[in-house]
Write an enzyme that holds these catalytic residues in place. Structure first.
Site, short mmCIF file in Angstrom:
data_model
loop_
_atom_site.label_atom_id
_atom_site.label_comp_id
_atom_site.label_asym_id
_atom_site.label_seq_id
_atom_site.Cartn_x
_atom_site.Cartn_y
_atom_site.Cartn_z
N ASP A 132 0.91 -1.26 -0.01
CA ASP A 132 -0.06 0.18 -0.05
C ASP A 132 0.88 1.32 0.04
O ASP A 132 0.32 2.36 -0.13
CB ASP A 132 -0.90 0.05 1.17
CG ASP A 132 -0.39 -0.10 2.46
OD1 ASP A 132 0.79 -0.16 2.53
OD2 ASP A 132 -1.16 -0.26 3.32
N SER A 133 2.20 1.12 -0.10
CA SER A 133 3.41 2.05 -0.33
C SER A 133 2.85 2.81 -1.69
O SER A 133 3.38 3.86 -2.03
CB SER A 133 4.73 1.75 -0.12
OG SER A 133 4.78 0.54 -0.81
N ASP A 172 -0.95 -5.87 -0.04
CA ASP A 172 -1.46 -5.38 1.17
C ASP A 172 -3.08 -5.21 1.10
O ASP A 172 -3.50 -4.77 0.13
CB ASP A 172 -0.75 -3.87 1.18
CG ASP A 172 0.48 -4.03 2.23
OD1 ASP A 172 0.60 -5.12 3.24
OD2 ASP A 172 1.29 -3.08 1.78
N LYS A 199 -1.35 -9.28 2.88
CA LYS A 199 -0.58 -8.82 3.86
C LYS A 199 -1.59 -7.98 4.64
O LYS A 199 -1.99 -7.24 4.36
CB LYS A 199 0.86 -8.25 3.61
CG LYS A 199 1.52 -7.73 4.92
CD LYS A 199 3.03 -7.42 4.35
CE LYS A 199 3.25 -6.12 3.70
NZ LYS A 199 2.79 -5.01 4.56
N GLU A 238 -1.47 -5.63 8.76
CA GLU A 238 -0.60 -4.84 9.61
C GLU A 238 -1.42 -5.34 11.06
O GLU A 238 -2.40 -4.86 11.42
CB GLU A 238 -0.60 -3.61 9.52
CG GLU A 238 0.24 -3.10 8.16
CD GLU A 238 0.49 -1.75 7.85
OE1 GLU A 238 0.12 -0.96 8.92
OE2 GLU A 238 1.15 -1.43 6.79
N GLU A 275 9.08 -4.21 10.47
CA GLU A 275 9.67 -2.79 10.02
C GLU A 275 9.99 -2.23 11.09
O GLU A 275 9.52 -1.88 12.08
CB GLU A 275 8.40 -2.10 9.25
CG GLU A 275 8.82 -0.81 8.46
CD GLU A 275 7.84 -0.30 7.75
OE1 GLU A 275 6.91 -1.11 7.45
OE2 GLU A 275 7.99 0.87 7.29
#
Ligand code: KIV
Length: 287
Positions: free
Chosen positions: A67-68, A106, A136, A138, A205
């Site tokens: 999602d970057s 993501d 993925k 978080e 991270e």
């Protein structure tokens, strides 16, 4: 006789490089085996067909449609604004390019945290509409129900702990996470929880290298680091950062492998100048 064997050998080699039928795809099983035999896992982000094709042909193990994309492709300050439809658009372009790498996508902010049914719906949309191989998410214990629900549908889940950019407004800064004992302990517990749930891998991270090492030694699933030191099972970077396309983001953990911003700027300037000078196109470039 030995000449014939040599010719046959080189022919077989050429076939194995060039025939896509011979390319062995990376799977969750491959990644687990890599951890077991101590082979480091390489992972980079990609968001479009052309870049994904190059990085796949280079031999990357995992491509993350991160999602970057919200930052590097769309110019947003954070990863929060990107939508599920936009992630699926990026992911399907990447999947069309990839022959070998394992493709992870993501699930964006707001599409899995509060409600496990929505988490499952989001994961299924990503898998069905993009053809990706995994999702993925978080977070740790807070998203346990969502993780279990996605896994129950047979969708492989990669976890992400430490600096989790979707929670940036909770943290307030992008500085190193889990330096304090309580946060480090929670991170270790979360890693164990995600492993117990059935996640096949974890991203850590921006946390201290000693903590990342401890996590990688504690869990049996592959641990991929970004700003988490070298004692983990693999590394991930954002493609635009390591290629030097983004210039404003230079954290300590980022090794820049090229200066594509400089290369591109030079090419654009020479093109503009050629057009202005009527030097492009020439007769041989015309019909
Ligand atoms: O979105 C992303 O690019 C990521 C990496 C930084 C791991 O999550």
């Amino acid at each position: 006789m030995s000449q014939v064997i040599n010719i046959l050998f080189s022919f077989t080699n050429i076939m194995s490089v060039h025939s896509s039928a011979n390319i062995k795809r990376i799977t969750t099983h491959t990644l687990q085996e890599m951890k077991q035999r101590g082979e480091k896992i390489s992972m980079l982000t990609a968001y479009d067909y052309s870049m994904a094709k190059i990085v796949d042909e280079a031999g990357i193990d995992i491509i993350l449609v991160g999602d970057s994309a919200s930052n590097v492709m769309a110019g947003h300050e954070t990863t929060l604004p990107i939508t599920l439809d936009q992630m699926i658009y990026h992911a399907s372009a990447v999947v069309r390019a990839v022959k070998r790498a394992f493709v992870v996508v993501d699930i964006p902010f707001g599409n899995y945290q509060g409600n496990s049914s929505e988490a499952l719906r989001s994961a299924i949309r990503i898998m069905k509409e993009s053809g990706a191989h995994s999702v993925k998410v978080e977070g740790g214990s807070e998203i346990r129900e969502s993780v279990l629900r996605i896994l129950s549908a047979g969708v492989p889940v990669m976890g992400h702990l430490g600096l989790t950019p979707q929670s940036i407004y909770k943290f307030g800064t992008y500085t190193v996470r889990a330096k304090e004992e309580a946060e480090a302990q929670k991170l270790l517990e979360d890693a164990k929880t995600l492993e117990e749930c059935g996640c096949y891998a974890l991203v850590l991270e921006k946390i201290p290298a000693t903590l990342a090492k401890k996590v990688a030694e504690t869990v049996s699933i592959p641990v991929i680091g970004i700003g988490a030191g070298g004692d983990v099972d693999g590394q991930v970077l954002v493609m635009h950062d390591m290629l030097g396309i983004t210039q404003e983001f230079k954290p300590r953990f980022l090794r820049q492998y090229a200066d594509l911003q400089g290369v591109m700027m030079d090419a654009f300037k020479r093109y503009i100048s050629d057009v202005k000078a009527r030097d492009f196109p020439t007769e041989s470039e015309s019909y």
